[in-house]
Design a protein around this motif. Structure first.
Motif, PDB file in Angstrom:
ATOM      1  N   UNK A 228     -34.045 -18.490   0.208  1.00  0.00           N
ATOM      2  CA  UNK A 228     -33.335 -19.528  -0.536  1.00  0.00           C
ATOM      3  C   UNK A 228     -31.832 -19.297  -0.447  1.00  0.00           C
ATOM      4  N   UNK A 229     -31.096 -20.358  -0.714  1.00  0.00           N
ATOM      5  CA  UNK A 229     -29.636 -20.285  -0.733  1.00  0.00           C
ATOM      6  C   UNK A 229     -29.137 -20.967  -1.996  1.00  0.00           C
ATOM      7  N   UNK A 230     -28.119 -20.379  -2.610  1.00  0.00           N
ATOM      8  CA  UNK A 230     -27.436 -21.049  -3.714  1.00  0.00           C
ATOM      9  C   UNK A 230     -25.962 -21.155  -3.372  1.00  0.00           C
ATOM     10  N   UNK A 231     -25.334 -22.213  -3.831  1.00  0.00           N
ATOM     11  CA  UNK A 231     -23.915 -22.433  -3.535  1.00  0.00           C
ATOM     12  C   UNK A 231     -23.008 -21.611  -4.445  1.00  0.00           C
ATOM     13  N   UNK A 232     -23.515 -21.252  -5.617  1.00  0.00           N
ATOM     14  CA  UNK A 232     -22.688 -20.568  -6.597  1.00  0.00           C
ATOM     15  C   UNK A 232     -22.616 -19.070  -6.287  1.00  0.00           C
ATOM     16  N   UNK A 233     -21.571 -18.434  -6.801  1.00  0.00           N
ATOM     17  CA  UNK A 233     -21.476 -16.980  -6.770  1.00  0.00           C
ATOM     18  C   UNK A 233     -22.487 -16.408  -7.759  1.00  0.00           C
ATOM     19  N   UNK A 234     -23.166 -15.350  -7.368  1.00  0.00           N
ATOM     20  CA  UNK A 234     -24.128 -14.716  -8.272  1.00  0.00           C
ATOM     21  C   UNK A 234     -23.412 -13.893  -9.337  1.00  0.00           C
ATOM     22  N   UNK A 235     -24.066 -13.715 -10.463  1.00  0.00           N
ATOM     23  CA  UNK A 235     -23.506 -12.959 -11.580  1.00  0.00           C
ATOM     24  C   UNK A 235     -24.351 -11.713 -11.812  1.00  0.00           C
ATOM     25  N   UNK A 236     -23.718 -10.549 -11.863  1.00  0.00           N
ATOM     26  CA  UNK A 236     -24.402  -9.273 -12.076  1.00  0.00           C
ATOM     27  C   UNK A 236     -23.911  -8.658 -13.378  1.00  0.00           C
ATOM     28  N   UNK A 237     -24.847  -8.254 -14.226  1.00  0.00           N
ATOM     29  CA  UNK A 237     -24.502  -7.617 -15.497  1.00  0.00           C
ATOM     30  C   UNK A 237     -24.462  -6.095 -15.381  1.00  0.00           C
ATOM     31  N   UNK A 238     -25.316  -5.538 -14.523  1.00  0.00           N
ATOM     32  CA  UNK A 238     -25.462  -4.081 -14.445  1.00  0.00           C
ATOM     33  C   UNK A 238     -25.610  -3.688 -12.984  1.00  0.00           C
ATOM     34  N   UNK A 239     -24.648  -2.918 -12.470  1.00  0.00           N
ATOM     35  CA  UNK A 239     -24.685  -2.523 -11.060  1.00  0.00           C
ATOM     36  C   UNK A 239     -25.886  -1.648 -10.727  1.00  0.00           C
ATOM     37  N   UNK A 240     -26.450  -0.993 -11.726  1.00  0.00           N
ATOM     38  CA  UNK A 240     -27.588  -0.112 -11.484  1.00  0.00           C
ATOM     39  C   UNK A 240     -28.900  -0.899 -11.370  1.00  0.00           C
ATOM     40  N   UNK A 241     -28.861  -2.203 -11.619  1.00  0.00           N
ATOM     41  CA  UNK A 241     -30.080  -3.008 -11.567  1.00  0.00           C
ATOM     42  C   UNK A 241     -30.048  -4.037 -10.447  1.00  0.00           C
ATOM     43  N   UNK A 242     -29.136  -3.885  -9.489  1.00  0.00           N
ATOM     44  CA  UNK A 242     -29.117  -4.784  -8.341  1.00  0.00           C
ATOM     45  C   UNK A 242     -30.253  -4.384  -7.400  1.00  0.00           C
ATOM     46  N   UNK A 243     -31.182  -5.287  -7.105  1.00  0.00           N
ATOM     47  CA  UNK A 243     -32.293  -4.907  -6.236  1.00  0.00           C
ATOM     48  C   UNK A 243     -31.893  -4.883  -4.751  1.00  0.00           C
ATOM     49  N   UNK A 244     -32.730  -4.340  -3.942  1.00  0.00           N
ATOM     50  CA  UNK A 244     -32.620  -4.221  -2.487  1.00  0.00           C
ATOM     51  C   UNK A 244     -31.657  -3.093  -2.105  1.00  0.00           C
ATOM     52  N   UNK A 245     -32.209  -2.096  -1.451  1.00  0.00           N
ATOM     53  CA  UNK A 245     -31.476  -0.913  -1.037  1.00  0.00           C
ATOM     54  C   UNK A 245     -30.489  -1.220   0.081  1.00  0.00           C
ATOM     55  N   UNK A 246     -29.299  -0.618   0.038  1.00  0.00           N
ATOM     56  CA  UNK A 246     -28.266  -0.884   1.030  1.00  0.00           C
ATOM     57  C   UNK A 246     -28.423  -0.035   2.291  1.00  0.00           C
ATOM     58  N   UNK A 247     -28.772   1.226   2.167  1.00  0.00           N
ATOM     59  CA  UNK A 247     -28.877   2.113   3.339  1.00  0.00           C
ATOM     60  C   UNK A 247     -30.154   2.958   3.256  1.00  0.00           C
TER      61      UNK A 247
END
Length: 247
Positions: A228-247
């Motif tokens: 899916x795609x959204x046009x808006x910028x996403x909003x994050x409340x807690x950096x420790x709860x962002x899903x999907x591993x980066x490396x």
């Protein structure tokens, strides 16, 4: 009698578009207790295979499999979905009637003109539905006005177009049922002479559907997913709860 509001409404040009692009997500949301709906803009009468009557029966079966609370179809001509004032009002009327919190639209680019036109038509109808001075009544009931309403969120199902999604929805547990909802369209996907040069053989369909779901699942770190795609910028409340591993 007013219908219960929907939580999520997916709008698409043709019967079976939703099943191909976001059917697993609708099923997952229904399993979470949310009221989901599908609005098909056309009857599918111009399809190479089957008839409008065939596809109506198949759409009802697919809706049952996906556990949607409501499914409807307009009579906009198949192959001629146009972003006219009349068509925008038809969709706006249903937005006001069903009051979805989230609307899923097709991505605004693609091969089929009906698909990208449905995207723009759906967006503009959502906007019109919120205009307080636009008078709309329930279909066939001039004495039953519909109050202005706009969905909180509009997102775009991107499976028909190669674009990097904003997010994916894990449909690993819903994949099999989502595939069966697509196979409910026997007039479209059963092996037959009509359209054999345009449609893959039935044995190949599963391979293709699974490959795409696995690709988007890989992007999200799960087995199967829908993009899916959204046009808006996403909003994050807690950096420790962002899903999907980066490396």
């Amino acid at each position: 009698m007013p219908s219960l509001p929907l939580d999520i409404l997916a709008i698409a040009a043709h019967r079976d578009d939703v099943e191909q692009t976001c059917g697993g997500t609708l099923l997952k949301m229904a399993q979470l207790g949310q009221r989901t709906g599908i609005l098909d803009l056309t009857q599918g009468e111009m399809g190479t295979r089957g008839t409008a009557e065939d596809r109506a029966r198949e759409a009802a079966e697919a809706a049952r499999i996906l556990k949607v609370s409501w499914r409807g179809a307009l009579e906009i001509p198949d192959g001629r979905v146009e972003n006219t004032w009349e068509n925008r009002l038809k969709v706006a009327r249903l937005i006001r009637e069903h009051r979805p919190k989230v609307v899923i639209l097709p991505y605004w680019k693609g091969r089929h003109p009906d698909h990208y036109t449905a995207s723009i038509l759906g967006y503009e109808a959502c906007f019109l539905a919120g205009l307080s001075k636009l008078a709309l009544t329930r279909q066939g009931r001039i004495d039953d006005p519909l109050l202005p309403y706009r969905p909180f969120k509009i997102i775009y199902a991107t499976l028909y177009y190669e674009v990097r999604p904003t997010f994916v929805v894990d449909i690993t547990d819903q994949f099999e049922a989502r595939f069966q909802s697509l196979m409910a369209y026997r007039s479209q996907f059963a092996d037959q002479e009509a359209g054999k040069d345009l449609f893959p053989a039935q044995a190949e369909i599963r391979v293709r559907i699974e490959a795409m779901a696995r690709f988007y699942g890989m992007l999200g770190g799960v087995t199967y997913a829908e993009p899916f795609l959204q046009k808006e910028v996403g909003l994050v409340e807690n950096l420790l709860q962002i899903p999907v591993k980066s490396i």
